[in-house]
Motif scaffolding. Structure first.
Motif, PDB file in Angstrom:
ATOM      1  N   ILE A   1      36.037  56.556  22.708  1.00 15.19           N
ATOM      2  CA  ILE A   1      36.287  55.742  23.898  1.00 15.19           C
ATOM      3  C   ILE A   1      36.131  56.556  25.181  1.00 15.19           C
ATOM      4  CG2 ILE A   1      38.017  54.376  25.103  1.00 15.19           C
ATOM      5  CD1 ILE A   1      38.991  53.445  22.342  1.00 15.19           C
ATOM      6  N   VAL A   2      36.694  57.746  25.231  1.00 11.27           N
ATOM      7  CA  VAL A   2      36.569  58.588  26.429  1.00 11.27           C
ATOM      8  C   VAL A   2      35.106  58.951  26.700  1.00 11.27           C
ATOM      9  CG1 VAL A   2      37.198  60.797  27.459  1.00 11.27           C
ATOM     10  CG2 VAL A   2      38.939  59.419  26.313  1.00 11.27           C
ATOM     11  N   PRO A   3      34.337  59.409  25.714  1.00  9.68           N
ATOM     12  CA  PRO A   3      32.917  59.687  25.989  1.00  9.68           C
ATOM     13  C   PRO A   3      32.142  58.435  26.410  1.00  9.68           C
ATOM     14  CG  PRO A   3      33.564  60.753  23.963  1.00  9.68           C
ATOM     15  CD  PRO A   3      34.708  59.885  24.379  1.00  9.68           C
ATOM     16  N   LEU A   4      32.495  57.285  25.855  1.00  8.60           N
ATOM     17  CA  LEU A   4      31.827  56.050  26.236  1.00  8.60           C
ATOM     18  C   LEU A   4      32.102  55.705  27.696  1.00  8.60           C
ATOM     19  CD1 LEU A   4      30.102  53.688  25.258  1.00  8.60           C
ATOM     20  CD2 LEU A   4      32.231  52.509  24.673  1.00  8.60           C
TER      21      LEU A   4
ATOM     22  N   ALA B   1      18.458  57.806  34.170  1.00 10.96           N
ATOM     23  CA  ALA B   1      19.853  57.375  34.115  1.00 10.96           C
ATOM     24  C   ALA B   1      20.349  57.255  32.672  1.00 10.96           C
ATOM     25  CB  ALA B   1      20.032  56.045  34.845  1.00 10.96           C
ATOM     26  N   VAL B   2      19.508  56.718  31.802  1.00 11.99           N
ATOM     27  CA  VAL B   2      19.905  56.561  30.399  1.00 11.99           C
ATOM     28  C   VAL B   2      20.057  57.926  29.728  1.00 11.99           C
ATOM     29  CG1 VAL B   2      19.208  55.629  28.152  1.00 11.99           C
ATOM     30  CG2 VAL B   2      18.845  54.284  30.226  1.00 11.99           C
ATOM     31  N   LEU B   3      19.157  58.833  30.027  1.00 10.08           N
ATOM     32  CA  LEU B   3      19.246  60.183  29.458  1.00 10.08           C
ATOM     33  C   LEU B   3      20.543  60.865  29.884  1.00 10.08           C
ATOM     34  CD1 LEU B   3      18.008  62.575  27.930  1.00 10.08           C
ATOM     35  CD2 LEU B   3      16.936  63.239  30.083  1.00 10.08           C
ATOM     36  N   TRP B   4      20.908  60.756  31.175  1.00  9.80           N
ATOM     37  CA  TRP B   4      22.147  61.379  31.639  1.00  9.80           C
ATOM     38  C   TRP B   4      23.377  60.706  31.038  1.00  9.80           C
ATOM     39  CZ3 TRP B   4      22.780  65.997  33.038  1.00  9.80           C
ATOM     40  CH2 TRP B   4      21.707  66.704  33.585  1.00  9.80           C
ATOM     41  N   ALA B   5      23.299  59.407  30.775  1.00  3.77           N
ATOM     42  CA  ALA B   5      24.405  58.730  30.098  1.00  3.77           C
ATOM     43  C   ALA B   5      24.559  59.241  28.666  1.00  3.77           C
ATOM     44  CB  ALA B   5      24.182  57.217  30.106  1.00  3.77           C
ATOM     45  N   ILE B   6      23.444  59.451  27.995  1.00  2.87           N
ATOM     46  CA  ILE B   6      23.486  59.988  26.628  1.00  2.87           C
ATOM     47  C   ILE B   6      24.032  61.410  26.633  1.00  2.87           C
ATOM     48  CG2 ILE B   6      22.048  60.714  24.678  1.00  2.87           C
ATOM     49  CD1 ILE B   6      20.251  58.262  25.354  1.00  2.87           C
ATOM     50  N   ILE B   7      23.597  62.220  27.592  1.00  2.00           N
ATOM     51  CA  ILE B   7      24.115  63.592  27.701  1.00  2.00           C
ATOM     52  C   ILE B   7      25.611  63.578  27.957  1.00  2.00           C
ATOM     53  CG2 ILE B   7      24.072  65.657  29.172  1.00  2.00           C
ATOM     54  CD1 ILE B   7      21.030  65.208  29.415  1.00  2.00           C
ATOM     55  N   ALA B   8      26.057  62.688  28.834  1.00  2.00           N
ATOM     56  CA  ALA B   8      27.491  62.590  29.118  1.00  2.00           C
ATOM     57  C   ALA B   8      28.257  62.132  27.888  1.00  2.00           C
ATOM     58  CB  ALA B   8      27.738  61.632  30.280  1.00  2.00           C
TER      59      ALA B   8
ATOM     60  N   ILE C   1      32.890  66.008  28.818  1.00  2.00           N
ATOM     61  CA  ILE C   1      33.261  66.505  30.135  1.00  2.00           C
ATOM     62  C   ILE C   1      32.202  67.462  30.680  1.00  2.00           C
ATOM     63  CG2 ILE C   1      34.997  67.809  31.430  1.00  2.00           C
ATOM     64  CD1 ILE C   1      35.984  65.093  30.564  1.00  2.00           C
ATOM     65  N   VAL C   2      31.659  68.318  29.847  1.00  2.00           N
ATOM     66  CA  VAL C   2      30.672  69.295  30.304  1.00  2.00           C
ATOM     67  C   VAL C   2      29.423  68.587  30.829  1.00  2.00           C
ATOM     68  CG1 VAL C   2      29.178  71.206  29.606  1.00  2.00           C
ATOM     69  CG2 VAL C   2      31.529  71.094  28.779  1.00  2.00           C
ATOM     70  N   GLY C   3      28.924  67.613  30.084  1.00  2.00           N
ATOM     71  CA  GLY C   3      27.751  66.863  30.525  1.00  2.00           C
ATOM     72  C   GLY C   3      28.007  66.084  31.802  1.00  2.00           C
ATOM     73  N   THR C   4      29.193  65.512  31.919  1.00  2.00           N
ATOM     74  CA  THR C   4      29.553  64.761  33.116  1.00  2.00           C
ATOM     75  C   THR C   4      29.659  65.687  34.324  1.00  2.00           C
ATOM     76  OG1 THR C   4      30.730  63.165  31.741  1.00  2.00           O
ATOM     77  CG2 THR C   4      31.229  63.149  34.081  1.00  2.00           C
ATOM     78  N   LEU C   5      30.268  66.844  34.143  1.00  2.00           N
ATOM     79  CA  LEU C   5      30.384  67.795  35.246  1.00  2.00           C
ATOM     80  C   LEU C   5      29.023  68.318  35.690  1.00  2.00           C
ATOM     81  CD1 LEU C   5      33.558  69.826  34.209  1.00  2.00           C
ATOM     82  CD2 LEU C   5      33.352  68.119  36.024  1.00  2.00           C
ATOM     83  N   ILE C   6      28.133  68.574  34.739  1.00  2.00           N
ATOM     84  CA  ILE C   6      26.784  69.020  35.089  1.00  2.00           C
ATOM     85  C   ILE C   6      26.091  67.948  35.921  1.00  2.00           C
ATOM     86  CG2 ILE C   6      24.469  69.482  34.158  1.00  2.00           C
ATOM     87  CD1 ILE C   6      25.890  70.916  31.834  1.00  2.00           C
TER      88      ILE C   6
END
Length: 70
Positions: free
Chosen positions: A12-15, A33-40, A45-50
Protein backbone atom coordinates in the motif's frame (compact mmCIF):
# COMPACT_ATOMS: atom_id res chain seq x y z
CA UNK A 1 -1.81 -8.12 12.82
CA UNK A 2 1.62 -8.97 11.42
CA UNK A 3 0.09 -9.78 8.03
CA UNK A 4 -1.78 -6.49 7.99
CA UNK A 5 1.34 -4.47 8.80
CA UNK A 6 3.45 -6.25 6.22
CA UNK A 7 0.73 -5.74 3.61
CA UNK A 8 0.65 -2.01 4.36
CA UNK A 9 4.42 -1.61 4.26
CA UNK A 10 4.93 -3.97 1.36
CA UNK A 11 2.21 -2.90 -1.04
CA UNK A 12 0.00 0.00 0.00
CA UNK A 13 2.75 2.50 0.87
CA UNK A 14 4.69 1.89 -2.39
CA UNK A 15 1.43 2.15 -4.33
CA UNK A 16 0.64 5.52 -2.76
CA UNK A 17 4.17 6.74 -3.52
CA UNK A 18 3.87 5.58 -7.13
CA UNK A 19 0.54 7.37 -7.57
CA UNK A 20 1.98 10.53 -6.04
CA UNK A 21 5.00 10.47 -8.36
CA UNK A 22 2.86 9.71 -11.42
CA UNK A 23 0.45 12.58 -10.76
CA UNK A 24 3.30 15.02 -10.18
CA UNK A 25 5.20 13.82 -13.24
CA UNK A 26 2.21 14.24 -15.53
CA UNK A 27 1.51 17.69 -14.06
CA UNK A 28 5.10 18.77 -14.79
CA UNK A 29 5.12 17.24 -18.32
CA UNK A 30 7.83 14.70 -17.57
CA UNK A 31 8.11 12.33 -20.53
CA UNK A 32 8.53 9.08 -18.56
CA UNK A 33 5.81 9.50 -15.91
CA UNK A 34 4.92 5.80 -15.92
CA UNK A 35 8.57 4.78 -15.64
CA UNK A 36 9.08 7.07 -12.62
CA UNK A 37 5.92 5.66 -11.02
CA UNK A 38 7.28 2.13 -11.48
CA UNK A 39 10.65 3.18 -10.03
CA UNK A 40 8.90 4.75 -7.06
CA UNK A 41 6.86 1.57 -6.55
CA UNK A 42 9.85 -0.77 -6.73
CA UNK A 43 12.41 1.33 -4.84
CA UNK A 44 9.90 2.99 -2.46
CA UNK A 45 11.32 5.95 -0.55
CA UNK A 46 14.66 5.97 -2.39
CA UNK A 47 13.01 6.11 -5.82
CA UNK A 48 10.60 8.80 -4.68
CA UNK A 49 13.39 10.92 -3.21
CA UNK A 50 15.45 10.60 -6.40
CA UNK A 51 12.45 11.78 -8.40
CA UNK A 52 11.61 14.75 -6.16
CA UNK A 53 15.19 15.97 -5.65
CA UNK A 54 16.83 15.23 -9.02
CA UNK A 55 14.23 14.84 -11.77
CA UNK A 56 11.44 17.20 -10.73
CA UNK A 57 13.56 20.37 -10.34
CA UNK A 58 15.07 19.81 -13.80
CA UNK A 59 11.62 19.38 -15.33
CA UNK A 60 10.29 22.49 -13.63
CA UNK A 61 13.32 24.45 -14.83
CA UNK A 62 12.85 23.12 -18.37
CA UNK A 63 9.11 23.93 -18.43
CA UNK A 64 9.53 27.54 -17.34
CA UNK A 65 9.23 29.88 -20.27
CA UNK A 66 11.42 32.97 -20.42
CA UNK A 67 9.62 36.31 -20.34
CA UNK A 68 8.75 37.76 -23.73
CA UNK A 69 10.73 40.91 -24.58
CA UNK A 70 8.60 43.88 -25.53
Amino acid sequence: LVICCSLCLGFIVPLILAILVYKDATKNNIENAVLWAIIAFIFNIVGTLIYFFLIRPEAIKKNQTPPVAQ
